[in-house]
Design an enzyme around this catalytic site. Structure first.
Site, PDB file in Angstrom:
ATOM      1  N   CYS B  77      -4.112 -24.102  99.025  1.00 13.57           N
ATOM      2  CA  CYS B  77      -4.950 -25.124  99.710  1.00 13.57           C
ATOM      3  C   CYS B  77      -5.591 -25.518  98.627  1.00 13.57           C
ATOM      4  CB  CYS B  77      -6.103 -23.940  99.940  1.00 13.57           C
ATOM      5  SG  CYS B  77      -7.238 -24.610 101.198  1.00 13.57           S
ATOM      6  N   HIS B 176      -3.178 -20.982 104.094  1.00 15.21           N
ATOM      7  CA  HIS B 176      -3.482 -19.706 103.189  1.00 15.21           C
ATOM      8  C   HIS B 176      -2.325 -18.771 103.703  1.00 15.21           C
ATOM      9  CE1 HIS B 176      -7.285 -20.607 101.587  1.00 15.21           C
ATOM     10  NE2 HIS B 176      -7.538 -21.429 102.491  1.00 15.21           N
ATOM     11  N   GLU B 178      -2.008 -15.847 102.529  1.00 17.67           N
ATOM     12  CA  GLU B 178      -2.671 -14.502 102.324  1.00 17.67           C
ATOM     13  C   GLU B 178      -3.445 -14.328 103.599  1.00 17.67           C
ATOM     14  OE1 GLU B 178      -3.604 -17.166 100.921  1.00 17.67           O
ATOM     15  OE2 GLU B 178      -5.824 -17.248 100.714  1.00 17.67           O
TER      16      GLU B 178
END
Lengths: 251, 196
Positions: B77, B176, B178
């Site tokens: 990001c 992202h 994650e």
């Protein structure tokens, strides 16, 4: 292409989910972490956890719950309820929440929106607005809809966005629980007025209602609770339906 | 596997730590230059504004260290954006690893920030091996890197832009991983198993 989001909302009281849940393969329907994981597997695009106790003790419980949820799921989630300060938010974000939502506290102290956007970025600040129509005008209500204010929905949404909100979550109290569909006209106007994403809440009862929120209400995301919790509309079936109607949906 | 996450005050690191936990790898948060240089893999996270993030990096000398790293480095990001030449956000000079300037989405045409799941195309990095058709990833951002020679994945929001960048041992994802469910998890797994 950016897809439209489907967001189940979990009401939390003393660290447990409140509304009844009707998932066959869930051992403990009151366990928010297990429920969240289940929704993630079903294809929910995001989750919202709303702490409806919001006492001091409950806030500690919520912070540790956020940590457990963040360990268990790999989709974004928002936490709301009882948040009053920058330090409240800091704790939740540190524990792994992606976004927080504020409602009454933002109305009482609008500067909080600016402060949170400044400290953590607009992307994690959701301003939730509960409103109902009184004499043809949409009035903002506080404390879970119990306290009416003089504020008008469209003015307040605009102000919240100008102050740095990253997203607006609008619940129509007139539609909430009705299962007769979202407040399409108000949503369409909000979507027109705002240049930040809009989440529709309140009134979903059928697959068509979700479709209408996207096509006519022009919203970016839809939130619902009971139709998901009670298994009335399973998320995979809803997503297949919306995709078949031309809505961009994450598979 | 010695995996470090660069610690410079950027937000929501927990999610990254937990994502690697789920892959069985314990990530260590550190600002120590020696620990970062000697790690097998480096994650360069970032949430917040470009200006203050770059100031933090300069204050600690990490702005000198990061471009010299030899092991696989993944910027996420804002981390990816700071690895670019420049960002329009706070008119900030970046680390210059990727030869592209980050600019702002036009909020007269689009809702900004872009928030939600977007699909990837034109995937040109081993990082994206083994992904399903039409993979979706989670994005939250107001600024973007235009398409350039180092674009490794494309997403579209009004216009096509760089969803990921790659040069030598450096990778960056605007999204992202994650928070991107199984697709994200596969990408992180690939990052761990890269050979260069």
């Amino acid at each position: 292409m950016l897809s439209k989001r489907i967001i189940p909302c979990l009401d939390i009281k003393d660290g447990r989910t409140v509304k009844g849940v009707n998932f066959q393969d869930l051992q403990d329907a009151g366990d928010p972490v297990a429920l969240a994981a289940q929704y993630a597997v079903q294809g929910a695009d995001e989750l919202v956890f709303l702490d409806i106790t919001a006492t001091e003790d409950a806030r500690e419980t919520m912070a540790s719950l956020v940590l457990e949820v963040s360990k268990a799921i790999d989709i974004p989630f928002t936490v709301g309820g009882g948040i009053r300060s920058v330090s409240d938010v800091e704790k939740l974000l540190k524990n792994g929440a992606d976004k927080i939502s504020i409602n009454s506290s933002a109305v009482r102290n609008p500067q909080l929106i600016n402060d949170l956007a400044q400290a953590f970025g607009s992307q994690c600040v959701v301003v939730a607005i509960d409103a109902k129509q009184i004499d043809q005008s949409w009035r903002v209500h506080l404390v879970g809809g119990k306290v009416p204010t003089e504020l008008h929905l469209f003015d307040w949404a605009k102000e919240a966005a100008d102050r740095g909100a990253g997203e607006i979550l609008f619940t129509s109290m007139d539609h909430d629980g009705s299962k007769h569909g979202y407040a399409i006209d108000a949503l369409a106007r909000l979507s027109e007025d705002l240049s930040i994403p809009l989440i529709a809440s309140g009134g979903a009862g059928t697959e068509q209602h979700f479709l209408d929120a996207f096509t006519q209400g022009k919203v970016d995301a839809v939130l619902a609770a009971s139709v998901f919790h009670y298994g009335v509309i399973p998320i995979p079936i809803l997503k297949t339906y919306l995709a078949s109607q031309g809505i961009p949906i994450r598979k | 596997m010695n995996l470090v996450i660069i610690d410079y005050g950027a937000g929501n690191i927990q999610s990254i730590i937990h994502a690697f936990d789920r892959l069985g790898v314990q990530a260590r948060l550190t600002k120590d230059a020696q620990a970062i240089s000697s790690a097998d893999r480096v994650i360069f996270p970032g949430v917040g504004a470009a200006g203050s993030a770059m100031s933090q990096l300069r204050a600690t000398g990490l702005n000198e260290l990061i471009p010299q790293l030899k092991q696989p480095v993944l910027g996420i990001c804002l981390g990816m954006q700071l690895m670019c030449r420049h960002s329009e956000e706070n008119n900030t000079d970046g680390l210059g690893i990727f030869q592209v300037d980050v600019v702002e989405f036009d909020n007269t045409l689009l809702k900004v920030p872009q928030m939600g799941w977007n699909s990837l195309s034109a995937l040109t990095s081993p990082l994206f091996n083994q992904l399903p058709q039409d993979p979706y990833v989670y994005m939250v951002h107001s600024y973007y890197a235009p398409i350039c020679n180092q674009t490794a994945a494309v997403a579209e929001y009004g216009i096509p832009y760089s969803a990921a960048l790659h040069r030598d041992n450096f990778w960056g994802t605007q999204f992202h991983p994650e928070k991107s469910s199984q697709v994200g998890s596969k990408i992180l797994q690939q990052f761990l198993s890269l050979t260069s």
